[in-house]
Design a protein around this motif. Structure first.
Motif, PDB file in Angstrom:
ATOM      1  N   HIS A  10      11.324 -12.761  -7.671  1.00  0.00           N
ATOM      2  CA  HIS A  10      12.103 -12.085  -6.622  1.00  0.00           C
ATOM      3  C   HIS A  10      11.297 -11.922  -5.343  1.00  0.00           C
ATOM      4  N   GLY A  11      11.982 -11.554  -4.292  1.00  0.00           N
ATOM      5  CA  GLY A  11      11.375 -11.464  -2.976  1.00  0.00           C
ATOM      6  C   GLY A  11      10.891 -10.069  -2.612  1.00  0.00           C
ATOM      7  N   PHE A  12      10.594  -9.912  -1.342  1.00  0.00           N
ATOM      8  CA  PHE A  12      10.062  -8.665  -0.783  1.00  0.00           C
ATOM      9  C   PHE A  12      11.081  -7.543  -0.925  1.00  0.00           C
ATOM     10  N   ASN A  13      10.613  -6.401  -1.428  1.00  0.00           N
ATOM     11  CA  ASN A  13      11.451  -5.220  -1.626  1.00  0.00           C
ATOM     12  C   ASN A  13      12.677  -5.512  -2.488  1.00  0.00           C
ATOM     13  N   SER A  14      12.526  -6.433  -3.429  1.00  0.00           N
ATOM     14  CA  SER A  14      13.591  -6.744  -4.366  1.00  0.00           C
ATOM     15  C   SER A  14      13.149  -6.363  -5.770  1.00  0.00           C
ATOM     16  N   LEU A 106       4.952  -3.303   8.611  1.00  0.00           N
ATOM     17  CA  LEU A 106       3.795  -2.467   8.315  1.00  0.00           C
ATOM     18  C   LEU A 106       4.171  -0.993   8.390  1.00  0.00           C
ATOM     19  N   GLY A 107       3.656  -0.225   7.437  1.00  0.00           N
ATOM     20  CA  GLY A 107       3.974   1.197   7.383  1.00  0.00           C
ATOM     21  C   GLY A 107       4.806   1.536   6.157  1.00  0.00           C
ATOM     22  N   GLU A 108       5.523   2.637   6.224  1.00  0.00           N
ATOM     23  CA  GLU A 108       6.314   3.123   5.092  1.00  0.00           C
ATOM     24  C   GLU A 108       7.427   2.149   4.750  1.00  0.00           C
ATOM     25  N   HIS A 117       8.682   4.062  -3.061  1.00  0.00           N
ATOM     26  CA  HIS A 117       8.137   4.229  -1.714  1.00  0.00           C
ATOM     27  C   HIS A 117       6.666   3.807  -1.717  1.00  0.00           C
ATOM     28  N   TYR A 118       6.255   3.061  -0.722  1.00  0.00           N
ATOM     29  CA  TYR A 118       4.866   2.630  -0.606  1.00  0.00           C
ATOM     30  C   TYR A 118       4.567   2.315   0.854  1.00  0.00           C
ATOM     31  N   VAL A 119       3.308   2.139   1.171  1.00  0.00           N
ATOM     32  CA  VAL A 119       2.871   1.815   2.529  1.00  0.00           C
ATOM     33  C   VAL A 119       2.416   0.353   2.547  1.00  0.00           C
TER      34      VAL A 119
END
Length: 204
Positions: A10-14, A106-108, A117-119
């Motif tokens: 899977h991809g980013f934030n998936s 970049l960031g939250e 939740h992550y940075v």
């Protein structure tokens, strides 16, 4: 012959709950395709995500392995295919330069599916740079599936990078790859060493 292994990356934030991952699993189950299907929940840290995928691949060293990499998962899958010669890769609207694309993130951050939740830090971007593959050594082990109206990525980057690989470039669509299920038979054929692509009719 050993049972083939399919790994959806899977991809980013998936997550494993992504629509394409679910569609693939549903198709394999309903059609009673004799494969094992894994959809690991990957760490947001690229180095850790790669280790997770390496563990699965190395455990299947004597089996045919097909990675189905979506977006950032396509970037990971490319690096893994260059490392492991028994791996084929299907790239679905893949990220080619995620270390540049994710500068704006970049960031939250919050994972869309798990709500973790992550940075996102420059260390993440550096880990992505460290697995960049400038050259593709066996283009025949890659199948590119991309849609031109991807709102997140410039599809032309993947078309150029995988110019010597089989490609399905469909006008229209989206980053999520509209009507992904229509391409599953082509994915199955490619996992067996055949290229059987439909005509790239525009999506309305």
């Amino acid at each position: 012959m050993q049972t083939p292994l399919f790994i959806y990356v899977h991809g980013f934030n998936s997550s494993p709950s992504s629509i394409k991952a679910q569609l693939m699993g549903q198709y394999l189950g309903e059609a009673q395709i004799d494969v094992d299907y894994e959809v690991p929940e990957l760490s947001h840290w690229p180095a850790q995500a790669i280790k997770q995928l390496e563990t699965l691949i190395e455990a299947a060293a004597d089996r045919p392995v097909t990675l189905i990499g979506s977006s950032l998962g396509g970037y990971y899958s490319t690096w893994l295919a260059e490392k492991y010669s028994h791996v084929r890769v299907v790239l679905v609207n893949p990220a080619v330069r995620p270390y540049a694309l994710l500068e704006d993130w970049l960031g939250e951050n919050e994972n869309l599916y798990t709500h973790e939740h992550y940075v996102l830090t420059r260390d993440h971007l550096q880990q992505l740079l460290e697995i960049d593959c400038e050259q593709i050594h066996d283009p025949s082990r890659y199948l590119l599936l991309t849609q031109t109206a991807d709102e997140t990525l410039d599809y032309r980057e993947a078309v150029d990078k995988f110019a010597l690989s089989p490609q399905f470039v469909q006008p229209g669509g989206s980053h999520g790859f509209d009507r992904f299920q229509d391409l599953i038979p082509a994915i199955l054929a490619f996992s067996q060493g055949r290229v059987e692509l439909p005509s790239a009719n525009p999506l309305s």
